[in-house]
Scaffold this motif. Structure first.
Motif, PDB file in Angstrom:
ATOM      1  N   ALA A 122      -8.707  -0.454   5.419  1.00 41.35           N
ATOM      2  CA  ALA A 122      -9.634   0.029   4.395  1.00 41.35           C
ATOM      3  C   ALA A 122      -8.909   0.277   3.081  1.00 41.35           C
ATOM      4  N   TYR A 123      -7.638   0.720   3.173  1.00 43.51           N
ATOM      5  CA  TYR A 123      -6.917   1.022   1.932  1.00 43.51           C
ATOM      6  C   TYR A 123      -6.545  -0.230   1.153  1.00 43.51           C
ATOM      7  N   LEU A 124      -6.684  -1.373   1.766  1.00 42.48           N
ATOM      8  CA  LEU A 124      -6.492  -2.634   1.041  1.00 42.48           C
ATOM      9  C   LEU A 124      -7.826  -3.133   0.506  1.00 42.48           C
ATOM     10  N   ILE A 125      -8.790  -3.216   1.406  1.00 45.29           N
ATOM     11  CA  ILE A 125     -10.076  -3.808   1.049  1.00 45.29           C
ATOM     12  C   ILE A 125     -10.765  -3.005  -0.055  1.00 45.29           C
ATOM     13  N   HIS A 126     -10.718  -1.683   0.061  1.00 46.17           N
ATOM     14  CA  HIS A 126     -11.488  -0.868  -0.884  1.00 46.17           C
ATOM     15  C   HIS A 126     -10.742  -0.529  -2.162  1.00 46.17           C
ATOM     16  N   ASP A 127      -9.471  -0.867  -2.216  1.00 49.76           N
ATOM     17  CA  ASP A 127      -8.735  -0.675  -3.453  1.00 49.76           C
ATOM     18  C   ASP A 127      -8.912  -1.953  -4.270  1.00 49.76           C
ATOM     19  N   ARG A 128      -9.754  -1.879  -5.267  1.00 51.24           N
ATOM     20  CA  ARG A 128     -10.119  -3.108  -5.974  1.00 51.24           C
ATOM     21  C   ARG A 128      -8.962  -3.735  -6.729  1.00 51.24           C
ATOM     22  N   PHE A 129      -8.009  -2.917  -7.112  1.00 50.79           N
ATOM     23  CA  PHE A 129      -6.862  -3.468  -7.828  1.00 50.79           C
ATOM     24  C   PHE A 129      -5.977  -4.228  -6.855  1.00 50.79           C
ATOM     25  N   LEU A 130      -5.684  -3.602  -5.726  1.00 50.71           N
ATOM     26  CA  LEU A 130      -4.832  -4.229  -4.714  1.00 50.71           C
ATOM     27  C   LEU A 130      -5.454  -5.501  -4.172  1.00 50.71           C
ATOM     28  N   SER A 131      -6.727  -5.412  -3.825  1.00 57.21           N
ATOM     29  CA  SER A 131      -7.364  -6.537  -3.154  1.00 57.21           C
ATOM     30  C   SER A 131      -7.857  -7.569  -4.155  1.00 57.21           C
ATOM     31  N   MET A 132      -7.585  -7.357  -5.428  1.00 54.59           N
ATOM     32  CA  MET A 132      -8.068  -8.253  -6.472  1.00 54.59           C
ATOM     33  C   MET A 132      -9.566  -8.481  -6.341  1.00 54.59           C
ATOM     34  N   ASP A 133     -10.224  -7.452  -5.872  1.00 54.59           N
ATOM     35  CA  ASP A 133     -11.675  -7.466  -5.748  1.00 54.59           C
ATOM     36  C   ASP A 133     -12.184  -8.634  -4.906  1.00 54.59           C
ATOM     37  N   ILE A 134     -11.480  -8.891  -3.824  1.00 53.52           N
ATOM     38  CA  ILE A 134     -11.859 -10.004  -2.963  1.00 53.52           C
ATOM     39  C   ILE A 134     -13.290  -9.873  -2.437  1.00 53.52           C
ATOM     40  N   PRO A 135     -13.740  -8.663  -2.044  1.00 49.21           N
ATOM     41  CA  PRO A 135     -15.128  -8.583  -1.578  1.00 49.21           C
ATOM     42  C   PRO A 135     -16.123  -9.096  -2.633  1.00 49.21           C
ATOM     43  N   ALA A 136     -15.898  -8.740  -3.892  1.00 47.71           N
ATOM     44  CA  ALA A 136     -16.807  -9.195  -4.946  1.00 47.71           C
ATOM     45  C   ALA A 136     -16.709 -10.701  -5.129  1.00 47.71           C
ATOM     46  N   LYS A 137     -15.490 -11.219  -4.994  1.00 49.89           N
ATOM     47  CA  LYS A 137     -15.307 -12.670  -5.125  1.00 49.89           C
ATOM     48  C   LYS A 137     -16.076 -13.408  -4.043  1.00 49.89           C
ATOM     49  N   VAL A 138     -15.973 -12.883  -2.825  1.00 49.89           N
ATOM     50  CA  VAL A 138     -16.660 -13.539  -1.710  1.00 49.89           C
ATOM     51  C   VAL A 138     -18.166 -13.532  -1.955  1.00 49.89           C
ATOM     52  N   LYS A 139     -18.651 -12.401  -2.460  1.00 52.87           N
ATOM     53  CA  LYS A 139     -20.090 -12.317  -2.724  1.00 52.87           C
ATOM     54  C   LYS A 139     -20.512 -13.300  -3.801  1.00 52.87           C
ATOM     55  N   LYS A 140     -19.676 -13.413  -4.821  1.00 54.15           N
ATOM     56  CA  LYS A 140     -20.000 -14.325  -5.915  1.00 54.15           C
ATOM     57  C   LYS A 140     -20.075 -15.769  -5.407  1.00 54.15           C
ATOM     58  N   PRO A 153       0.809  -1.227   0.000  1.00 52.45           N
ATOM     59  CA  PRO A 153       0.000   0.000   0.000  1.00 52.45           C
ATOM     60  C   PRO A 153       0.842   1.277   0.000  1.00 52.45           C
ATOM     61  N   VAL A 154       1.976   1.257   0.671  1.00 51.90           N
ATOM     62  CA  VAL A 154       2.857   2.426   0.655  1.00 51.90           C
ATOM     63  C   VAL A 154       3.438   2.614  -0.746  1.00 51.90           C
ATOM     64  N   LYS A 155       3.837   1.505  -1.383  1.00 51.22           N
ATOM     65  CA  LYS A 155       4.369   1.598  -2.743  1.00 51.22           C
ATOM     66  C   LYS A 155       3.322   2.174  -3.685  1.00 51.22           C
ATOM     67  N   ILE A 156       2.101   1.743  -3.493  1.00 50.54           N
ATOM     68  CA  ILE A 156       1.002   2.242  -4.318  1.00 50.54           C
ATOM     69  C   ILE A 156       0.847   3.748  -4.110  1.00 50.54           C
ATOM     70  N   TYR A 157       1.034   4.186  -2.871  1.00 46.16           N
ATOM     71  CA  TYR A 157       0.904   5.611  -2.561  1.00 46.16           C
ATOM     72  C   TYR A 157       1.923   6.424  -3.360  1.00 46.16           C
ATOM     73  N   TYR A 158       3.140   5.905  -3.451  1.00 43.92           N
ATOM     74  CA  TYR A 158       4.163   6.544  -4.289  1.00 43.92           C
ATOM     75  C   TYR A 158       3.643   6.676  -5.716  1.00 43.92           C
ATOM     76  N   GLY A 159       3.023   5.620  -6.207  1.00 42.21           N
ATOM     77  CA  GLY A 159       2.526   5.622  -7.584  1.00 42.21           C
ATOM     78  C   GLY A 159       1.476   6.697  -7.800  1.00 42.21           C
ATOM     79  N   HIS A 160       0.552   6.811  -6.857  1.00 41.13           N
ATOM     80  CA  HIS A 160      -0.501   7.828  -6.979  1.00 41.13           C
ATOM     81  C   HIS A 160       0.096   9.233  -6.933  1.00 41.13           C
ATOM     82  N   THR A 161       1.071   9.404  -6.045  1.00 37.67           N
ATOM     83  CA  THR A 161       1.704  10.711  -5.921  1.00 37.67           C
ATOM     84  C   THR A 161       2.434  11.070  -7.208  1.00 37.67           C
ATOM     85  N   ALA A 162       3.169  10.115  -7.735  1.00 40.68           N
ATOM     86  CA  ALA A 162       3.922  10.378  -8.960  1.00 40.68           C
ATOM     87  C   ALA A 162       2.961  10.685 -10.106  1.00 40.68           C
TER      88      ALA A 162
END
Lengths: 318, 340
Positions: B211-229, B59-68
């Motif tokens: 929250a920054y893991l769960i709600h980032d669909r790219f990072l979490s590979m959309d696990i919440p949606a997978k669980v629902k499915k 998540p910290v690495k991702i933050y660098y990406g967003h900032t850049a």
């Protein structure tokens, strides 16, 4: 003509197929190296099944393993299940009151806890494949003995040396160091088995209640040295089923049989001679750049996967 | 220097998922144009991984990406230094160091508003000082800051309440926003995952993690949606009342040091008390220091209570196949076990 159930387990290192008419009597079992080419491995496996059994009528097909998605599309499988469920089903068939399943394969290791025949807990190795079959393979090759000799050699050990099992790289340097010091090969091999078992129990088995009967399966169960190391560490005599290396496939076939199908959607043994291919591309549709895999039979696209949005995978009508 | 056109960059990562409504409303009320980076995508991840120090968590690495991603298009970046957001608890040190780490890595880097937010001793005063400082950095003072703060607070509380009811995502959809390449979030809603209303026969599963893991669909590979499915109905830490979480934490022999760790631990402790929860999934980032302790502690409590617990560790190399197998096996196990 006999009605058979097929089970296919496409794993990272090996691809296994089994066939039975009734689960008490295995008619054919095939263990192949995947060599990173699951399509060829599945075709070769089916070819061997035909050689062994002739063209039997297929009543159901179950697939499992990390390549199960591909295998399912290719063969028209009736049941697609994850490895945990498949291994648990197979182990409870062989040992009905099993409470613990230890499965060590090529790149995966699993621990499955069952109580009263129901999976109540499981664990898999996390990011590291240190204690798995690939590592043993590699070490046997380095020392210059075949993997088949590994176990018997380790059993001859009188005084196993202690090797750091936490990391495969460190274990290797530790082993080399012990060799240079003049420890016997047997003692080093046995020490390595003990290190792997320790690593497995500390990582995968962390905090889990391991109760007898324990079934030990997967390719690594062939290694008598590993069995002995488990027996000693757990103080329980582990049971290695006769078909230890095809238990995933066996479980998948059992699940296909349990599904009580009217008829199988198996696409026929003709698929041995058909031409399948797969290729990947990066979707340019958005910034996600999903790596999409396209699976074809001849020119026809059978399936696509890997996209997050479904743009490609939903576009295929099988 | 009240520049109405001041463009302020807000990286869509880490604390964006906790405070976005507050921040966006505050800056917008002051007449600042808020530019939010798009939802994480491959380009942003690659950018982040190449810039960040190797030992940082994903998540910290991702933050660098967003900032850049934002760096070239904004006048100023908003990266507050969150030291503590409540009494006697702290934020992870890696997150405290963000402004410095970014200045060293992102070149050229626009000025960063790196206001220290420290509420460890006197929350009210700490927050007031922080608000004054961050607004002052771009020339806002006095009444307008006060009224912007009130507006932000109101939006924030309202958002928290809706989160608790599991309806915080409204109409905002992360994926469609990314497809359109929308950089500015108009509504200011960080597009959170909706905990769907109960369906008959679905399995209730607790999904805990940052929250920054769960709600980032790219990072979490959309696990919440997978669980629902797979037939799961999820409860997230945000869906639980904060005082329930705090109360649950009191059964621990010692107070936890980290704010976010308390949230996870308290959620697990209160979820395992609910008989309707069939199992708990803990999503964590490889290399997360606090989670390595909190996660293990949570698992022990869950096990003692007999609640199945699945730990999923996410890293930049994580293949979806491995995650799918674990989730599938877990979701397979729950109904059999639950009915047994």
């Amino acid at each position: 003509m006999k009605k058979i159930y097929l089970g296919i387990d496409v794993g990272s290192v090996s691809t296994n197929l089994i066939a039975f008419a009734s689960p008490e009597e295995m008619l054919a079992s095939v263990y192949l190296r995947t060599y990173g080419q699951p399509i060829q491995a599945i075709q070769e496996g089916l070819k061997q099944i035909v050689t062994l059994l002739g063209k039997a009528e297929v009543a159901g097909v179950g697939v499992t393993g990390s390549g199960r998605a591909l295998a399912a599309v290719m063969t028209g499988a009736d049941v697609v299940k994850n490895e945990i469920t498949a291994h648990a089903v197979a182990a409870s068939f062989v040992v009905p009151d099993v409470q613990t399943v230890v499965e060590i394969g090529g790149q995966d290791s699993k621990l499955i806890i069952l109580r009263q025949g129901v999976v109540t807990d499981f664990a898999m190795n996390t990011v590291c494949a240190a204690g798995t079959g690939s590592f043993l393979d590699q070490q046997a090759a380095r020392i210059g003995i075949s993997i088949e000799e590994f176990g018997p050699q380790a059993l001859k050990a009188k005084n196993p040396v202690r090797i750091a099992g936490r990391c495969a790289v460190f274990a290797e340097s530790d082993m080399i160091h012990k060799q240079q010091q003049g420890h016997s090969l047997e003692d080093i091999l046995a020490g390595l088995c003990e290190a792997l078992v320790r690593n497995y129990l500390n990582n995968v088995g962390k905090g889990k209640e391991i109760l007898a009967p324990v079934v030990f399966q997967g390719g690594v169960a062939a290694n008598a040295g590993m069995c002995q190391a488990f027996n000693r560490a757990l103080n329980i005599e582990v049971i290695v089923p006769k078909q230890y290396n095809v238990m995933g496939a066996f479980g998948a076939a059992l699940l296909a049989r349990e599904a009580k199908l009217e008829s199988s959607s198996f696409r026929g043994f003709e698929l041995i001679d058909r031409h399948f291919s797969s290729n990947g591309f990066d979707c340019q549709g958005c910034a996600n750049r999903c790596e999409v895999v396209e699976f074809r039979e001849g020119e026809r696209v059978l399936a696509r996967w890997g996209d997050r949005c479904g743009k490609w995978s939903n576009a295929v009508a099988v | 220097m009240k520049n109405k056109k001041l463009r302020l960059g807000l990286p869509r990562a880490l604390f964006y998922y906790y405070y976005a409504p507050w921040w966006e409303t505050f800056w917008q009320a002051l007449g600042v144009e808020v530019v939010v980076s798009p939802p994480t995508n491959k380009e942003i991840m690659d950018l982040g991984v190449s810039l960040a120090v190797a030992e940082a968590c994903l998540p910290v690495k991702i933050y660098y990406g967003h900032t850049a991603w934002l760096a070239g298009q904004v006048d100023v970046l908003f990266v507050p230094r969150l030291v503590s957001v409540e009494k006697k608890s702290f934020i992870c040190p890696k997150l405290m160091g963000l402004p410095d780490m970014l200045r060293a890595a992102v070149k050229p880097c626009p000025p960063i508003i790196d206001t220290v937010i420290n509420c460890v001793r006197q929350p009210q005063e700490g927050l007031a000082a922080a608000v004054e400082d961050m607004a002052g950095r771009v020339g806002f003072r006095g009444r307008e800051v006060q009224s912007a703060r009130e507006a932000a607070q109101e939006r924030y509380l309202c958002w928290l309440e809706r989160q608790q009811m599991g309806r915080a995502n409204g109409a905002t959809d992360l994926t469609s926003a990314s497809a359109a390449g929308a950089a500015v979030s108009e509504t200011g809603k960080p597009g959170l995952i909706d905990s769907a209303p109960a369906q008959a026969g679905s399995l209730k599963v607790g999904l805990v993690g940052h929250a920054y893991l769960i709600h980032d669909r790219f990072l979490s590979m959309d696990i919440p949606a997978k669980v629902k499915k797979m037939g799961g109905e999820i409860t997230l830490p945000e869906n639980l009342p904060p005082d329930q979480i705090a109360l649950a934490c009191r059964q621990l022999p010692k107070r936890l040091f980290w704010t976010l760790g308390q949230k996870i631990m308290g959620s697990v402790l209160s979820l395992i008390e609910q008989d309707s929860i069939a199992g708990i999934i803990h999503l964590t980032a490889f290399g997360c220091g606090p989670d390595s302790l909190v996660g293990d502690l949570a698992e022990r409590y869950a096990r003692r209570r007999g609640t199945p617990f699945l730990l999923l560790t996410i890293d930049e190399h994580t293949g979806e196949a491995g995650v799918n197998t674990r989730l599938e096996a877990f979701m397979d196990m729950l109904p059999r076990r639950y009915s047994a």
